[in-house]
Design a protein around this motif. Structure first.
Motif, PDB file in Angstrom:
ATOM      1  N   ASN A 150      -0.335   9.996   9.198  1.00 35.60           N
ATOM      2  CA  ASN A 150      -0.307   9.508  10.568  1.00 35.60           C
ATOM      3  C   ASN A 150       0.908  10.104  11.278  1.00 35.60           C
TER       4      ASN A 150
ATOM      5  N   VAL B   3      -1.152   8.186   4.293  1.00 39.54           N
ATOM      6  CA  VAL B   3      -2.284   7.456   3.725  1.00 39.54           C
ATOM      7  C   VAL B   3      -2.682   8.179   2.452  1.00 39.54           C
TER       8      VAL B   3
ATOM      9  N   LYS C  78      -4.967   7.054   0.044  1.00 39.77           N
ATOM     10  CA  LYS C  78      -6.361   6.910  -0.368  1.00 39.77           C
ATOM     11  C   LYS C  78      -7.179   6.432   0.820  1.00 39.77           C
ATOM     12  N   TRP C  79      -8.470   6.711   0.769  1.00 38.63           N
ATOM     13  CA  TRP C  79      -9.393   6.251   1.807  1.00 38.63           C
ATOM     14  C   TRP C  79      -9.286   4.744   1.951  1.00 38.63           C
ATOM     15  N   PHE C  80      -9.092   4.262   3.159  1.00 41.23           N
ATOM     16  CA  PHE C  80      -9.020   2.849   3.498  1.00 41.23           C
ATOM     17  C   PHE C  80      -7.753   2.156   3.015  1.00 41.23           C
ATOM     18  N   SER C  81      -6.771   2.885   2.526  1.00 41.81           N
ATOM     19  CA  SER C  81      -5.523   2.255   2.124  1.00 41.81           C
ATOM     20  C   SER C  81      -4.556   2.237   3.310  1.00 41.81           C
ATOM     21  N   ASP C  82      -3.576   1.354   3.257  1.00 40.09           N
ATOM     22  CA  ASP C  82      -2.566   1.282   4.299  1.00 40.09           C
ATOM     23  C   ASP C  82      -1.599   2.453   4.165  1.00 40.09           C
TER      24      ASP C  82
END
Length: 121
Positions: free
Chosen positions: A32, A100, A102-106
């Motif tokens: 990000n 980030v 992993k997929w869908f991790s914070d």
């Protein structure tokens, strides 16, 4: 694990330029915001500039008009072009990134080890 490695610091005369780079490596799904901070001796660590994954930037007042932050998302790298350097820009410059893993991790926040920038008068 994730590592941020800065490069490009050094000694420069007032009015000169330097370009800092920071490459992120390791277990990365996406990054990000990335940014640069600096810390002068005896002072707190302060924001210099940040950039989002989409390219939106934010600068400290001291950096506006002289510094430019950019990034290469394909290389997980952020840059800081510093022009018209002043002795008061002397500090250790640190890279920062919200990663980030992993997929869908914070996202998790990481710091580089810092690179010294010294501006002589």
């Amino acid at each position: 694990q994730v590592q941020l490695v800065e490069s490009g610091g050094g000694l420069v005369q007032a009015g000169g330029s330097l370009r800092l780079s920071c490459a992120a490596s390791g277990s990365i799904f996406s990054i990000n915001a990335m940014g640069w901070y600096r810390q002068a001796p005896g002072k707190q660590r302060d924001l210099v500039a940040t950039i989002t994954a989409g390219g939106s930037t934010n600068y400290a007042d001291s950096a506006k008009g002289r510094f430019t932050i950019s990034r290469d998302n394909a290389k997980n790298t952020v840059y800081l072009q510093m022009n018209s350097l002043k002795p008061e820009d002397t500090a250790v410059y640190y890279c920062n990134a919200d990663v980030v893993r992993k997929w869908f991790s914070d996202p998790q926040n990481y710091w580089g080890q810092g690179t010294q920038v010294t501006v002589s008068s």
